[in-house]
Design an enzyme around this catalytic site. Structure first.
Site, mmCIF file in Angstrom:
data_model
loop_
_atom_site.group_PDB
_atom_site.id
_atom_site.type_symbol
_atom_site.label_atom_id
_atom_site.label_comp_id
_atom_site.label_asym_id
_atom_site.label_seq_id
_atom_site.Cartn_x
_atom_site.Cartn_y
_atom_site.Cartn_z
ATOM 1 N N GLY A 16 0.852 -1.183 0.000
ATOM 2 C CA GLY A 16 0.000 0.000 0.000
ATOM 3 C C GLY A 16 0.883 1.225 0.000
ATOM 4 N N GLN B 80 3.148 9.658 2.101
ATOM 5 C CA GLN B 80 4.455 9.008 1.893
ATOM 6 C C GLN B 80 5.181 9.534 0.659
ATOM 7 O OE1 GLN B 80 2.715 4.842 2.481
ATOM 8 N NE2 GLN B 80 4.809 4.606 3.209
ATOM 9 N N CYS C 173 7.078 -1.085 6.462
ATOM 10 C CA CYS C 173 6.595 0.130 5.803
ATOM 11 C C CYS C 173 7.681 0.637 4.865
ATOM 12 C CB CYS C 173 6.288 1.184 6.860
ATOM 13 S SG CYS C 173 5.692 2.746 6.191
ATOM 14 N N LEU C 174 7.274 1.076 3.686
ATOM 15 C CA LEU C 174 8.246 1.619 2.730
ATOM 16 C C LEU C 174 8.920 2.883 3.271
ATOM 17 C CD1 LEU C 174 6.194 1.169 -0.561
ATOM 18 C CD2 LEU C 174 8.170 -0.198 0.175
ATOM 19 N N HIS D 269 -3.090 0.243 8.511
ATOM 20 C CA HIS D 269 -1.744 0.802 8.348
ATOM 21 C C HIS D 269 -1.774 2.002 7.392
ATOM 22 C CE1 HIS D 269 2.779 0.209 7.781
ATOM 23 N NE2 HIS D 269 2.451 1.068 6.837
ATOM 24 N N GLU D 270 -2.437 1.824 6.243
ATOM 25 C CA GLU D 270 -2.452 2.910 5.246
ATOM 26 C C GLU D 270 -3.267 4.101 5.740
ATOM 27 O OE1 GLU D 270 -0.295 2.910 2.985
ATOM 28 O OE2 GLU D 270 0.184 0.819 3.356
ATOM 29 N N HIS E 142 -1.394 6.428 8.016
ATOM 30 C CA HIS E 142 -0.488 7.387 7.354
ATOM 31 C C HIS E 142 -1.190 8.724 7.088
ATOM 32 C CE1 HIS E 142 3.228 5.240 6.650
ATOM 33 N NE2 HIS E 142 2.620 4.221 6.061
HETATM 34 ZN ZN ZN Z 1 3.520 2.422 5.660
#
Ligand code: ZN
Length: 190
Positions: free
Chosen positions: A48, A53, A101-102, A143-144, A147
């Site tokens: 995601g 981000q 997480c990226l 999670h998304e 953000h």
């Molecule tokens: Zn993340």
């Protein structure tokens, strides 16, 4: 266009993202942002990606899991674009699962997530969406959405001692986690 993913420490990750006006969803600006999120997520093998981000402070995120090499145990989720999403918890239960997480490179850590949630929002055509996500997939959506409120998974950890590099995770915890995922998928269907 593939965009740069900002990393933990970048203030953009801590912004509370702004709602997208419904009349703006069809605009080139929003549609280009969605395309960039999808392309950047796929390029990075993410499950995601949220607009914060890529330093865009709007309530837009994309989710897709399709035999993901970063998360080979995750059940598939078809490409989902969420605009102004909201989450409602449908159970008091929590599962304690590893996330990555990226924007938090090379780390995994355990986070409590609600295993049954209703997600509401709009898709990229401005149609309203409402669906239930369960199990591991429910955690991916939470999670998304976090953000968009300036939160990363490490903020949700009750016990920082589970923080692990990817190599240490693979060496010490991945096998156990795979078994946990199998049992979560059995219990919740995804
Ligand atoms: Zn993340």
């Amino acid at each position: 266009m593939i965009r740069q993913i900002v990393q933990i420490g970048n203030p953009a990750l801590r912004e509370i993202a702004s709602r997208v006006e419904e009349g703006e969803i069809a605009s080139k600006k929003v549609q280009d942002l969605i395309d960039d999120l999808i392309e950047t997520m796929r390029h990075a093998n993410g499950a995601g990606l949220a607009a914060t981000q890529i330093a865009e402070p709007y309530r837009v995120c994309v989710i897709e899991v399709n035999k993901n090499p970063r998360y080979p145990y995750k059940p598939d989720i078809p490409l989902t674009v969420l605009i102004n999403p909201k989450v409602a918890f449908l159970t008091e239960e929590r599962i304690n699962v590893y996330e990555g997480c990226l924007s938090v490179p090379n780390l995994r850590g355990k986070v409590d997530r609600c295993p049954e949630v209703r997600i509401e929002g709009f898709d990229r055509d401005g149609q309203s969406l409402s669906f239930v996500a369960k199990g591991i997939s429910a955690g991916t959506f939470q999670h998304e959405l976090d953000h968009l409120d300036g939160l990363v998974f490490t903020d949700r950890m009750n016990d920082a001692s589970s923080l692990s590099t990817i190599d240490e995770f693979a060496a010490n915890y991945e096998e156990e986690f795979k078994q946990q995922v199998i049992s979560i998928v059995k219990n919740y269907g995804s």
